[in-house]
Design an enzyme around this catalytic site. Structure first.
Site, PDB file in Angstrom:
ATOM      1  N   GLY A  71      46.883  50.525  47.022  1.00  0.00           N
ATOM      2  CA  GLY A  71      46.422  51.335  45.275  1.00  0.00           C
ATOM      3  C   GLY A  71      46.392  52.173  45.170  1.00  0.00           C
ATOM      4  O   GLY A  71      47.604  53.003  44.497  1.00  0.00           O
ATOM      5  N   THR A  72      46.218  53.557  45.828  1.00  0.00           N
ATOM      6  CA  THR A  72      46.447  55.008  45.440  1.00  0.00           C
ATOM      7  C   THR A  72      47.789  55.103  46.660  1.00  0.00           C
ATOM      8  O   THR A  72      48.527  56.065  45.164  1.00  0.00           O
ATOM      9  CB  THR A  72      45.282  55.340  46.946  1.00  0.00           C
ATOM     10  OG1 THR A  72      43.963  55.264  47.207  1.00  0.00           O
ATOM     11  CG2 THR A  72      45.874  56.617  47.011  1.00  0.00           C
ATOM     12  N   ASN A 137      37.103  50.344  36.531  1.00  0.00           N
ATOM     13  CA  ASN A 137      36.343  49.929  38.077  1.00  0.00           C
ATOM     14  C   ASN A 137      34.753  50.352  37.901  1.00  0.00           C
ATOM     15  O   ASN A 137      34.578  49.198  39.090  1.00  0.00           O
ATOM     16  CB  ASN A 137      37.523  50.631  39.494  1.00  0.00           C
ATOM     17  CG  ASN A 137      36.769  51.903  38.978  1.00  0.00           C
ATOM     18  OD1 ASN A 137      37.651  52.386  37.622  1.00  0.00           O
ATOM     19  ND2 ASN A 137      36.429  53.021  39.773  1.00  0.00           N
ATOM     20  N   SER A 185      46.747  46.311  44.898  1.00  0.00           N
ATOM     21  CA  SER A 185      45.721  45.491  45.659  1.00  0.00           C
ATOM     22  C   SER A 185      44.792  44.676  45.975  1.00  0.00           C
ATOM     23  O   SER A 185      44.026  44.419  45.634  1.00  0.00           O
ATOM     24  CB  SER A 185      44.587  47.156  45.798  1.00  0.00           C
ATOM     25  OG  SER A 185      44.097  47.514  47.115  1.00  0.00           O
ATOM     26  N   HIS A 187      42.887  44.079  48.565  1.00  0.00           N
ATOM     27  CA  HIS A 187      41.400  43.950  48.789  1.00  0.00           C
ATOM     28  C   HIS A 187      40.157  43.106  48.006  1.00  0.00           C
ATOM     29  O   HIS A 187      39.403  42.888  47.926  1.00  0.00           O
ATOM     30  CB  HIS A 187      40.986  44.995  49.994  1.00  0.00           C
ATOM     31  CG  HIS A 187      40.671  46.344  49.255  1.00  0.00           C
ATOM     32  ND1 HIS A 187      39.443  46.788  48.788  1.00  0.00           N
ATOM     33  CD2 HIS A 187      41.812  47.198  48.620  1.00  0.00           C
ATOM     34  CE1 HIS A 187      39.579  48.079  48.440  1.00  0.00           C
ATOM     35  NE2 HIS A 187      40.509  48.345  48.541  1.00  0.00           N
ATOM     36  N   THR A 223      58.213  49.898  58.648  1.00  0.00           N
ATOM     37  CA  THR A 223      58.267  48.505  59.387  1.00  0.00           C
ATOM     38  C   THR A 223      57.395  48.161  58.713  1.00  0.00           C
ATOM     39  O   THR A 223      55.903  48.953  58.287  1.00  0.00           O
ATOM     40  CB  THR A 223      58.078  48.097  60.923  1.00  0.00           C
ATOM     41  OG1 THR A 223      59.361  48.989  61.350  1.00  0.00           O
ATOM     42  CG2 THR A 223      58.089  46.870  60.602  1.00  0.00           C
ATOM     43  N   CYS A 310      36.263  54.844  46.086  1.00  0.00           N
ATOM     44  CA  CYS A 310      36.199  56.401  46.385  1.00  0.00           C
ATOM     45  C   CYS A 310      35.856  57.167  46.010  1.00  0.00           C
ATOM     46  O   CYS A 310      36.125  58.962  46.564  1.00  0.00           O
ATOM     47  CB  CYS A 310      37.660  56.457  45.446  1.00  0.00           C
ATOM     48  SG  CYS A 310      38.696  55.551  45.714  1.00  0.00           S
TER      49      CYS A 310
END
Length: 368
Positions: A71-72, A137, A185, A187, A223, A310
């Site tokens: 996400g960042t 969040n 994101s 996770h 990649t 974070c």
């Protein structure tokens, strides 16, 4: 100690077994998606399927999805090189850091963006882009994104929405939201860490942060992290298919909040009167620092947090709660409890038992 209780899904969710299986299969198969031979074509097919799965989660076309490291990175890419930026006061650190020297839009006591202030800020600052998270969040408060998008459109301002916490918890549709770009994101919804996506409305091409190869239609060179992307796709498909997530987690959250209120009439539930994510409860225990609370719950085998993953390692009150008008003392007394796909009623019971002991000790200290 009895089995640990995990109540920190907003920081990261346990990876779902089906996701692990899908990733293991991808890791066991050789092939670079950019290669033209059979192994490369098979890898590219896995990549395309995951892109379709992630796009379906937010009602977008597969071509709109650019895979990132999380996400960042998606937030940074969405806001790269596009002129002045206006943000809300409660954004994720990856957004706030990009607008450090600029004014932000205030929020109400319930954590909702003050729409009149937003209009005034857009008129006075004339930014190129407005960034607003779909759901916070820390508090779980959901913003009226469609209304915000209309205000931004009237001001001819591009809108980026951080949907990292909302995806998989509430329905999302890029067109209905009215956003130009959206970040995700894996996770947060039972996928692996280290993979995310930037989703763009049709016709919008994002600025490339990583340049070199032609991967991701030249919008992100390098990649692709194929096992991670495959896991992201599987997690997105599972989240989209889980029609009872909101019902199940809301029942757990409400059970917890009813229990907490029964233990103490001093405890404040942030954003309680606003629309919230069904899985999130931010509790303020006046007179108890979040550090004291986290240690107590950790010793009881219960994982909760003091806010954003974070920034929760930093000492100090929550900037989100400060923006909502909490005192510094109360903002430093908040913890976040967040439920997810593997949460059970017994988790709530364990938390309430630990909370009762903590509050009883506090009462004893106050009367001693």
């Amino acid at each position: 100690m009895s089995n640990p209780v995990y109540l920190d899904y907003n920081a990261t969710a346990p990876v779902k077994p089906e996701v692990i299986d899908a990733m293991a299969e991808a890791m066991a198969s050789v092939g670079n998606p950019s290669s033209v031979h059979a192994a490369g074509r098979a890898a590219r097919k896995r990549l395309s399927r995951a892109r379709e799965q992630v796009a379906a989660l937010v009602g977008a076309s597969p071509e709109a999805v650019v895979f990132t490291s999380g996400g960042t990175e998606a937030n940074n890419q969405a806001l790269a090189g596009d002129g002045p930026l206006l943000v809300s006061a409660i954004e994720h650190p990856s957004i706030l850091a990009l607008a450090r020297d600029q004014l932000s839009v205030p929020v109400t006591d319930d954590g909702l963006i003050d729409l009149d202030s937003l209009r005034q800020c857009l008129a006075s600052q004339r930014p190129a882009t407005l960034a607003v998270m779909v759901a916070n969040n820390e508090t779980g408060v959901i913003q009226p994104i469609a209304e915000i998008a209309e205000i931004a459109r009237t001001a001819s301002v591009r809108l980026h929405v951080d949907a990292v916490q909302a995806a998989g918890k509430i329905p999302l549709d890029l067109a209905e939201l009215g956003a130009d770009t959206l970040s995700l994101s894996a996770h947060k919804l039972g996928g692996p860490q280290g993979v995310g996506a930037l989703v763009c409305r049709d016709g919008l091409e994002p600025e490339a942060l990583l340049r070199g190869g032609a991967q991701e239609r030249r919008f992100r060179a390098g990649t692709e992290n194929l096992p991670g992307i495959v896991g992201f796709g599987e997690a997105a498909a599972l989240a989209l298919a889980d029609r009872r997530f909101a019902e199940r987690t809301r029942a757990l959250r409400d059970r917890l909040e009813v229990g907490i209120r029964a233990l103490s009439d001093e405890v404040r539930i942030t954003g309680a009167e606003a629309p919230r994510l069904p899985n999130t409860s931010c509790l303020v225990f006046p007179g108890l620092s979040h550090d004291t609370q986290l240690i107590h719950y950790d010793l009881a085998g219960i994982a909760v947090s003091a806010g954003s993953a974070c920034s929760s390692g930093k000492v100090g009150p929550s900037p989100v709660l400060l923006a909502m008008g909490f005192s510094r003392e109360d903002a430093a007394a908040a913890i976040r409890v967040s439920f997810g796909w593997a949460s059970e009623e017994s988790d709530v019971d364990r938390f309430l038992q630990a909370a009762e002991k903590l509050l009883a000790r506090r009462t004893l200290r106050k009367t001693a």
